[in-house]
Design a protein around this motif. Structure first.
Motif, PDB file in Angstrom:
ATOM      1  N   THR A 145      28.943 -83.991 -16.333  1.00 37.12           N
ATOM      2  CA  THR A 145      29.443 -82.989 -17.269  1.00 37.12           C
ATOM      3  C   THR A 145      29.645 -83.507 -18.687  1.00 37.12           C
ATOM      4  O   THR A 145      29.772 -82.709 -19.616  1.00 37.12           O
ATOM      5  CB  THR A 145      30.793 -82.430 -16.776  1.00 37.12           C
ATOM      6  OG1 THR A 145      31.779 -83.491 -16.811  1.00 37.12           O
ATOM      7  CG2 THR A 145      30.676 -81.906 -15.344  1.00 37.12           C
ATOM      8  N   GLY A 146      29.711 -84.824 -18.876  1.00 34.43           N
ATOM      9  CA  GLY A 146      30.021 -85.375 -20.186  1.00 34.43           C
ATOM     10  C   GLY A 146      31.492 -85.300 -20.529  1.00 34.43           C
ATOM     11  O   GLY A 146      31.891 -85.594 -21.657  1.00 34.43           O
ATOM     12  N   GLY A 147      32.331 -84.923 -19.560  1.00 29.81           N
ATOM     13  CA  GLY A 147      33.773 -84.835 -19.786  1.00 29.81           C
ATOM     14  C   GLY A 147      34.411 -86.215 -19.931  1.00 29.81           C
ATOM     15  O   GLY A 147      33.967 -87.185 -19.315  1.00 29.81           O
ATOM     16  N   THR A 204      40.928 -78.416 -19.964  1.00 33.15           N
ATOM     17  CA  THR A 204      41.997 -78.633 -19.001  1.00 33.15           C
ATOM     18  C   THR A 204      41.759 -79.943 -18.268  1.00 33.15           C
ATOM     19  O   THR A 204      40.638 -80.218 -17.829  1.00 33.15           O
ATOM     20  CB  THR A 204      42.067 -77.478 -17.982  1.00 33.15           C
ATOM     21  OG1 THR A 204      42.247 -76.246 -18.687  1.00 33.15           O
ATOM     22  CG2 THR A 204      43.224 -77.669 -17.012  1.00 33.15           C
ATOM     23  N   TYR A 205      42.812 -80.749 -18.135  1.00 36.81           N
ATOM     24  CA  TYR A 205      42.705 -82.076 -17.533  1.00 36.81           C
ATOM     25  C   TYR A 205      43.707 -82.216 -16.385  1.00 36.81           C
ATOM     26  O   TYR A 205      44.755 -81.567 -16.373  1.00 36.81           O
ATOM     27  CB  TYR A 205      42.973 -83.157 -18.585  1.00 36.81           C
ATOM     28  CG  TYR A 205      41.944 -83.174 -19.688  1.00 36.81           C
ATOM     29  CD1 TYR A 205      40.834 -84.019 -19.628  1.00 36.81           C
ATOM     30  CD2 TYR A 205      42.058 -82.320 -20.788  1.00 36.81           C
ATOM     31  CE1 TYR A 205      39.874 -84.016 -20.633  1.00 36.81           C
ATOM     32  CE2 TYR A 205      41.100 -82.305 -21.797  1.00 36.81           C
ATOM     33  CZ  TYR A 205      40.020 -83.153 -21.709  1.00 36.81           C
ATOM     34  OH  TYR A 205      39.070 -83.139 -22.686  1.00 36.81           O
ATOM     35  N   VAL A 267      49.195 -85.249  -9.794  1.00 34.49           N
ATOM     36  CA  VAL A 267      50.479 -85.109 -10.477  1.00 34.49           C
ATOM     37  C   VAL A 267      50.589 -83.731 -11.107  1.00 34.49           C
ATOM     38  O   VAL A 267      51.611 -83.049 -11.000  1.00 34.49           O
ATOM     39  CB  VAL A 267      50.638 -86.209 -11.555  1.00 34.49           C
ATOM     40  CG1 VAL A 267      51.948 -86.034 -12.310  1.00 34.49           C
ATOM     41  CG2 VAL A 267      50.571 -87.587 -10.909  1.00 34.49           C
ATOM     42  N   GLY A 268      49.537 -83.304 -11.802  1.00 36.20           N
ATOM     43  CA  GLY A 268      49.556 -81.998 -12.454  1.00 36.20           C
ATOM     44  C   GLY A 268      48.422 -81.869 -13.453  1.00 36.20           C
ATOM     45  O   GLY A 268      47.659 -82.810 -13.689  1.00 36.20           O
ATOM     46  N   ASP A 269      48.320 -80.678 -14.060  1.00 40.30           N
ATOM     47  CA  ASP A 269      47.289 -80.382 -15.050  1.00 40.30           C
ATOM     48  C   ASP A 269      47.923 -80.121 -16.410  1.00 40.30           C
ATOM     49  O   ASP A 269      49.074 -79.698 -16.505  1.00 40.30           O
ATOM     50  CB  ASP A 269      46.477 -79.147 -14.642  1.00 40.30           C
ATOM     51  CG  ASP A 269      45.721 -79.341 -13.339  1.00 40.30           C
ATOM     52  OD1 ASP A 269      45.544 -80.499 -12.922  1.00 40.30           O
ATOM     53  OD2 ASP A 269      45.314 -78.324 -12.747  1.00 40.30           O
ATOM     54  N   SER A 307      39.505 -81.152 -15.346  1.00 34.74           N
ATOM     55  CA  SER A 307      39.783 -80.433 -14.094  1.00 34.74           C
ATOM     56  C   SER A 307      38.516 -79.918 -13.432  1.00 34.74           C
ATOM     57  O   SER A 307      38.514 -79.640 -12.226  1.00 34.74           O
ATOM     58  CB  SER A 307      40.749 -79.274 -14.363  1.00 34.74           C
ATOM     59  OG  SER A 307      41.990 -79.768 -14.807  1.00 34.74           O
ATOM     60  N   SER A 308      37.434 -79.797 -14.187  1.00 36.99           N
ATOM     61  CA  SER A 308      36.174 -79.330 -13.621  1.00 36.99           C
ATOM     62  C   SER A 308      35.500 -80.408 -12.769  1.00 36.99           C
ATOM     63  O   SER A 308      34.583 -80.106 -11.992  1.00 36.99           O
ATOM     64  CB  SER A 308      35.206 -78.898 -14.731  1.00 36.99           C
ATOM     65  OG  SER A 308      34.960 -79.986 -15.631  1.00 36.99           O
ATOM     66  N   VAL A 309      35.928 -81.660 -12.917  1.00 38.71           N
ATOM     67  CA  VAL A 309      35.367 -82.741 -12.123  1.00 38.71           C
ATOM     68  C   VAL A 309      36.146 -82.814 -10.807  1.00 38.71           C
ATOM     69  O   VAL A 309      37.294 -83.209 -10.774  1.00 38.71           O
ATOM     70  CB  VAL A 309      35.463 -84.095 -12.869  1.00 38.71           C
ATOM     71  CG1 VAL A 309      34.913 -85.226 -11.993  1.00 38.71           C
ATOM     72  CG2 VAL A 309      34.713 -84.018 -14.186  1.00 38.71           C
ATOM     73  N   ARG A 310      35.509 -82.436  -9.742  1.00 39.07           N
ATOM     74  CA  ARG A 310      36.203 -82.356  -8.464  1.00 39.07           C
ATOM     75  C   ARG A 310      36.400 -83.731  -7.847  1.00 39.07           C
ATOM     76  O   ARG A 310      35.485 -84.559  -7.803  1.00 39.07           O
ATOM     77  CB  ARG A 310      35.419 -81.475  -7.489  1.00 39.07           C
ATOM     78  CG  ARG A 310      35.353 -80.025  -7.919  1.00 39.07           C
ATOM     79  CD  ARG A 310      34.701 -79.175  -6.856  1.00 39.07           C
ATOM     80  NE  ARG A 310      34.691 -77.759  -7.233  1.00 39.07           N
ATOM     81  CZ  ARG A 310      34.223 -76.787  -6.458  1.00 39.07           C
ATOM     82  NH1 ARG A 310      33.703 -77.077  -5.283  1.00 39.07           N
ATOM     83  NH2 ARG A 310      34.261 -75.545  -6.864  1.00 39.07           N
TER      84      ARG A 310
END
Length: 317
Positions: A145-147, A204-205, A267-269, A307-310
């Motif tokens: 994704t390049g994230g 979103t991370y 932990v959270g986003d 967050s898109s990286v599962r």
């Protein structure tokens, strides 16, 4: 000629084009618009265009819509796609908006000529973990994704009592990207804190702790796990906390389990809206109920992923 299994793995859009190259007839101009036949008879039916006839500019437009692994796969199709896959505009669109900042922040001066390379080479280099802050942190781009992804080793975290060898030790292991983890033998007050300030691209991370119950080692070439010090984690849950400089806050609790396995605990986003501003993140992992001791825990690192990286994680409530 490419094998059928390879063609079947292509993205649907290109699979369609390989089966229907006439889609490109209007784009190919006079090269294929005239008549002709296999035996040279000019009055015969026109030749059917092949995938090799697709202009490089058309191939580049297709590649620009794909993700990096698909681009690399399609570069194997033919010369047009291979040449098109080197175009800077394709790879610059896959790089994060702050990739120049990343280069300036984490590369030493003699390595900053990276910016003079083709954008494909810049992308490839940034997908490999780059250490910074004395090797206690790493940053890299997710290949698909390049994230932007980051990690902080146990030595970059603030661990209560870490200097008291009665409770904590740093042990070497091949199971950590940093080749060392913090190992807790026993304590009453368990607290691990971390802080990071970084200019994240908008998005979103998700933040994670990578933990392991028990001390693993190798014996006669086989992995074994010593769990003699593991205790106390089933009595009360640990608490995870995440706060950001713009007021976001997440608190969750979770029992630690699965001795002998490394687990990513979520932990959270947090959300980043302004790519041009620094985001300060503070996070912690605590179990400060002093009615019982706990021990036998390895703390490897904290990780931040888009967050898109599962990832296979253990969700806490």
């Amino acid at each position: 000629m490419l094998s059928s299994p390879f063609i079947q793995k292509l993205p649907f859009s290109l699979f369609f084009f390989t089966k229907n190259p006439s889609y490109f007839w209007p784009l190919m101009g006079a090269n294929i618009s005239g008549g002709g036949s296999i035996d040279g008879d000019e009055t015969g039916p026109p030749l059917r265009p092949r995938l090799d006839d697709i202009p490089e500019s058309c191939a580049a437009l297709i590649l620009a819509r794909l993700n990096p692994p698909e681009i690399c796969n399609l570069a194997r199709l033919n010369r047009s796609f291979r040449s098109a896959s080197l175009a800077d505009f394709i790879w610059e669109s896959k790089l994060p908006s702050n990739y120049k900042l990343i280069v300036e922040k984490v590369f030493v001066e003699e390595d900053r000529d990276l910016m003079n390379l083709k954008k494909k080479d810049v992308y490839a280099r940034l997908t490999k973990p780059i250490p910074f802050d004395g090797g206690t942190k790493e940053i890299w781009l997710d290949k698909n994704t390049g994230g932007v992804c980051l990690s902080m080793s146990s030595k970059a975290l603030t661990i209560t009592g870490i200097d008291d060898r009665r409770y904590w030790n740093h042990i070497s292991t091949e199971e950590s990207r940093y080749r060392t983890v913090a190992y807790l033998q026993q304590t009453w007050w368990f607290e691990v804190d971390g802080e990071l300030e970084f200019q994240f691209p908008a998005g979103t991370y998700s933040l994670f702790f990578r933990l392991h119950l028990g001390k693993s080692s190798k014996r006669l070439g086989r992995r074994v796990c010593n769990t003699e010090h593991v205790h106390g984690w089933d009595i009360k849950p640990v608490q995870f906390r995440l706060t950001t400089s713009d007021g976001q806050q997440v608190v969750s609790r979770c029992y630690l389990d699965n001795p002998g396995s490394w687990v990513l605990y979520h932990v959270g986003d947090f959300n980043v809206e302004n790519s041009n501003a620094l985001t300060n993140i503070k996070f912690s992992l605590t179990q400060i109920d002093c009615t019982h001791t706990k021990g036998g825990l390895c703390v490897d690192a904290a990780f931040i992923y888009p967050s898109s990286v599962r990832k296979e994680v253990k969700l806490c409530s």
